[in-house]
Design an enzyme around this catalytic site. Structure first.
Site, short mmCIF file in Angstrom:
data_model
loop_
_atom_site.label_atom_id
_atom_site.label_comp_id
_atom_site.label_asym_id
_atom_site.label_seq_id
_atom_site.Cartn_x
_atom_site.Cartn_y
_atom_site.Cartn_z
CG ASP A 21 -2.07 0.96 1.11
OD1 ASP A 21 -2.35 1.42 -0.02
OD2 ASP A 21 -2.69 1.26 2.15
N GLY A 22 0.29 2.34 -0.53
CA GLY A 22 0.96 3.64 -0.46
C GLY A 22 1.55 4.13 -1.78
CG ASN A 23 1.93 1.50 -5.11
OD1 ASN A 23 2.82 1.29 -4.29
ND2 ASN A 23 1.41 0.55 -5.86
NE ARG A 34 -4.49 6.98 -6.95
CZ ARG A 34 -4.30 6.64 -5.66
NH1 ARG A 34 -3.99 7.56 -4.78
NH2 ARG A 34 -4.44 5.39 -5.29
CG HIS A 38 -0.51 2.18 -9.12
ND1 HIS A 38 -0.67 1.79 -7.82
CD2 HIS A 38 -1.60 2.94 -9.42
CE1 HIS A 38 -1.80 2.30 -7.34
NE2 HIS A 38 -2.38 3.00 -8.30
CG LEU A 132 8.95 -17.50 -3.00
CD1 LEU A 132 9.05 -17.42 -1.48
CD2 LEU A 132 9.32 -16.13 -3.58
CB SER A 193 -7.84 -3.36 3.03
OG SER A 193 -7.64 -2.13 3.67
C1 IPE Z 1 -5.54 -2.61 -0.13
O1 IPE Z 1 -5.20 -1.28 -0.25
C2 IPE Z 1 -5.47 -3.30 -1.46
C3 IPE Z 1 -4.14 -3.44 -2.05
C4 IPE Z 1 -3.02 -3.05 -1.52
C5 IPE Z 1 -4.12 -4.10 -3.32
P1 IPE Z 1 -6.30 -0.13 -0.46
O2 IPE Z 1 -5.54 1.13 -0.57
O3 IPE Z 1 -7.20 -0.50 -1.57
O4 IPE Z 1 -7.11 -0.22 0.90
P2 IPE Z 1 -7.92 0.88 1.69
O5 IPE Z 1 -8.86 1.53 0.72
O6 IPE Z 1 -6.92 1.86 2.21
O7 IPE Z 1 -8.60 0.15 2.80
C1 IPE Z 2 -1.61 0.30 -3.30
O1 IPE Z 2 -1.42 1.67 -3.36
C2 IPE Z 2 -1.89 -0.30 -4.65
C3 IPE Z 2 -3.30 -0.67 -4.87
C4 IPE Z 2 -4.25 -0.62 -3.97
C5 IPE Z 2 -3.66 -1.15 -6.18
P1 IPE Z 2 -2.61 2.71 -3.33
O2 IPE Z 2 -3.00 3.02 -4.74
O3 IPE Z 2 -3.71 2.25 -2.46
O4 IPE Z 2 -1.88 3.97 -2.70
P2 IPE Z 2 -2.50 4.98 -1.66
O5 IPE Z 2 -3.00 4.17 -0.49
O6 IPE Z 2 -3.59 5.70 -2.36
O7 IPE Z 2 -1.35 5.85 -1.28
MG MG Z 3 -4.10 2.47 -0.50
#
Ligand code: IPE
Ligand code: IPE
Ligand code: MG
Length: 240
Positions: A21-23, A34, A38, A132, A193
């Protein structure tokens, strides 16, 4: 013992699962779109996978796209699907060479037929690899998985008294994969999530504020080191 082995953490989780998460925030903090986040979040994949092999992790599950992520703007969704395809094109040969067995958890129904074919042939190509097991959770949701399992149990006319934890395990996408020992979530969010909600019942959780594109071998080592110091009790009392 080699220098590398000396530094290995003592207790290695057999199965590590990561909510990558956090991309989006990584990109935003750099003034980038964004999707650039990714893309950046695929650059570190190889390092993390290789580190897992080096540390002796046997199963790695990566949450790449959730059933709820379809609700994002259509351009982002399209971009994420394109990125999945690019990663397979770019990484498959190396993964296969390194003995990685690729698996998918989730549904492939909403993915275009040519990509679906590509995913299935990657799974077929690597099915006998043993270093793996890499589960890619794409269009995955824990609730969706349980609904799918219940539907198939009903279709199979499973008798109510035959429903056990072991039987449910047989009907999940993760059939044959041990439960995750350690679930890591990057980016500072403290929630699950919809990830491995059944399998993660007794997983150890590790949260780090690091955004996924900045998560590498050292960050993984820190998570595994912390895991090594946890006392897992599974509801029981450990003998001292
Ligand atoms: C969870 O992250 C899904 C993935 C990392 C693929 P999200 O960014 O979608 O989750 P929420 O919306 O913060 O709960
Ligand atoms: C995780 O990063 C990747 C996916 C959920 C596909 P996010 O796209 O959720 O990045 P944030 O949480 O918005 O920073
Ligand atoms: Mg996210």
């Amino acid at each position: 013992m080699s220098k590398d082995q000396e530094n290995l953490p003592v207790k290695i989780p057999r199965h590590v699962a990561i909510i990558m998460d956090g991309n989006g925030r990584w990109a935003l903090s750099r003034g980038l779109p964004r999707l650039a986040g990714h893309r950046a979040g695929t650059e570190n994949l190889r390092r993390v996978i290789e580190a897992c092999v080096e540390f002796g992790v046997q199963y790695l599950t990566l949450y790449a796209f959730s059933t709820e992520n379809w609700g994002r703007p259509v351009e982002e969704v399209r971009g994420l699907i394109r990125i999945l395809e690019d990663v397979i094109d770019r990484e498959l040969k190396e993964l296969h060479k390194n003995g990685v067995q690729l698996r998918h958890i989730g549904q492939l129904d909403r993915i275009n037929p040519s990509l679906k074919k590509k995913v299935l042939s990657a799974i077929e190509l690597t099915k006998d690899n043993t270093r793996l097991v890499l589960n890619v959770a794409f269009n995955y949701g824990g609730r969706d998985e349980i609904i799918w399992a219940v539907k198939r149990m009903l279709a199979d006319q499973v008798a109510p008294n035959d429903v056990t934890v072991e039987l449910v395990n047989q009907y999940l996408f993760t059939v044959g994969v041990p439960d995750p020992d350690l679930i890591i979530r990057t980016s500072g969010e403290l929630r699950g999530s919809n990830f491995l909600i059944w399998q993660g019942a007794y997983a150890e959780w590790y949260f780090t504020p690091t955004f996924w594109p900045d998560f590498g071998k050292e960050a993984l080592q820190e998570a595994i080191d912390e895991y090594a110091h946890r006392e897992r009790r599974f509801g029981q009392v450990n003998k001292k």
